[in-house]
Design an enzyme around this catalytic site. Structure first.
Site, PDB file in Angstrom:
ATOM      1  N   HIS A 125       0.860  -1.190   0.000  1.00  0.00           N
ATOM      2  CA  HIS A 125       0.000   0.000   0.000  1.00  0.00           C
ATOM      3  C   HIS A 125       0.891   1.234   0.000  1.00  0.00           C
ATOM      4  O   HIS A 125       2.010   1.222   0.533  1.00  0.00           O
ATOM      5  CB  HIS A 125      -0.921  -0.003   1.231  1.00  0.00           C
ATOM      6  CG  HIS A 125      -1.985   1.043   1.159  1.00  0.00           C
ATOM      7  ND1 HIS A 125      -1.741   2.349   1.508  1.00  0.00           N
ATOM      8  CD2 HIS A 125      -3.267   0.983   0.748  1.00  0.00           C
ATOM      9  CE1 HIS A 125      -2.852   3.049   1.321  1.00  0.00           C
ATOM     10  NE2 HIS A 125      -3.794   2.241   0.860  1.00  0.00           N
ATOM     11  N   GLU A 130      -3.557   3.389  -7.297  1.00  0.00           N
ATOM     12  CA  GLU A 130      -3.988   4.518  -6.463  1.00  0.00           C
ATOM     13  C   GLU A 130      -2.994   5.665  -6.580  1.00  0.00           C
ATOM     14  O   GLU A 130      -1.857   5.540  -6.083  1.00  0.00           O
ATOM     15  CB  GLU A 130      -4.028   4.103  -4.986  1.00  0.00           C
ATOM     16  CG  GLU A 130      -5.054   3.070  -4.639  1.00  0.00           C
ATOM     17  CD  GLU A 130      -5.335   3.046  -3.139  1.00  0.00           C
ATOM     18  OE1 GLU A 130      -6.505   3.165  -2.784  1.00  0.00           O
ATOM     19  OE2 GLU A 130      -4.383   2.947  -2.346  1.00  0.00           O
TER      20      GLU A 130
HETATM   21  O1  G3P Z   1      -6.532   1.757   0.642  1.00  0.00           O
HETATM   22  C1  G3P Z   1      -7.413   2.634   0.024  1.00  0.00           C
HETATM   23  C2  G3P Z   1      -6.970   4.012   0.138  1.00  0.00           C
HETATM   24  O2  G3P Z   1      -5.641   4.272   0.037  1.00  0.00           O
HETATM   25  C3  G3P Z   1      -7.836   5.016  -0.531  1.00  0.00           C
HETATM   26  O3  G3P Z   1      -8.148   5.859   0.484  1.00  0.00           O
HETATM   27  O4  G3P Z   1      -9.525   7.409   1.728  1.00  0.00           O
HETATM   28  O5  G3P Z   1      -8.939   7.885  -0.625  1.00  0.00           O
HETATM   29  O6  G3P Z   1     -10.560   6.060  -0.102  1.00  0.00           O
HETATM   30  P1  G3P Z   1      -9.375   6.869   0.354  1.00  0.00           P
END
Ligand code: G3P
Length: 220
Positions: free
Chosen positions: A89, A137
């Site tokens: 992550h 992400e």
């Molecule tokens: O692990 C999921 C995360 O990094 C995304 O976070 O708070 O943007 O949904 P968020």
């Protein structure tokens, strides 16, 4: 699939993680959608003892049983009830070699591997390891109010084209908050979303999950 990462949010630890896991279990059953919750390691047994939610770890190590103080042994995690784990992550980065060892241990133990990637370039290196999922992400959007679907739809499209294989599916995350955010991700070919703050901090996690599910229904 929807993965709900509880991180170390105060609103989502201890007994509060149980409440969110129950919402995941309920909404998953109701809509026949896979919803997985990732509590803190210390909360996993609590969640598994009080719910039937599917649980992934936020992180595991690769140490076997033995003299490895402070490391997270994957066999013990499996016994505690996890069926998979996040790896690499953005808030817990690993070298490619460390990722490879974790993906291999997951394969040996029959655990689902979800490897996070900050970019397509990192995703391309991870793809060679053939994890079950790569979750893209953009770090700058994590926890923000601007979703990856709004700010970078082309990244989702690219990730699906360049990283998806018959063995590896693509998930997307960062700032996912609305039905539309989910709908865009799914219509661009993602197999699901990785979310944290929207559900972890929600006063009504069940309702917030229902909103996400609507974004999937569009495609079903
Ligand atoms: O692990 C999921 C995360 O990094 C995304 O976070 O708070 O943007 O949904 P968020």
């Amino acid at each position: 699939m929807i993965i709900v990462n509880l991180k170390t949010y105060e609103e989502a630890h201890g007994e509060k993680s149980v409440r969110i896991a129950r919402a995941c279990e309920l909404v998953a059953k109701k809509h026949n959608i896979r919803i997985v919750v990732c509590p803190q390691t210390v909360d996993i047994r609590l969640v598994k003892s009080k719910t039937n939610a599917e649980v992934f770890a936020q992180h595991i190590d690769t140490v076997p049983f033995g003299k490895y103080t402070g490391w997270i042994n994957p066999e013990t995690m499996k016994e505690a009830g996890i069926t998979g784990t996040l790896i690499n992550h953005s808030e817990h980065k690993l070298s490619l070699d460390e990722i490879r060892k974790r993906v291999e241990r997951c394969r040996e133990l029959g655990l689902v591997s979800v490897v996070c990637a900050d970019s397509i370039e990192e995703g391309e290196r991870i793809k060679l390891l053939q994890p079950d999922y790569i979750a893209i992400e953009p770090p700058e959007l994590i926890g923000s109010d601007i979703s990856v679907s709004t700010a970078k739809p082309e990244l989702i499209r690219d990730a699906v084209i360049k990283l998806q294989t018959p063995k590896t599916k693509v998930l997307v995350g960062a700032g996912v908050r609305t039905e539309q955010d989910v709908r865009v991700a799914i219509s661009l070919g993602a197999s699901g979303i990785l979310s944290a703050s929207e559900i972890s901090k929600s006063p009504d996690p069940e309702r917030s999950l229902e909103i996400f599910v609507k974004g999937f229904k569009h495609k079903l």
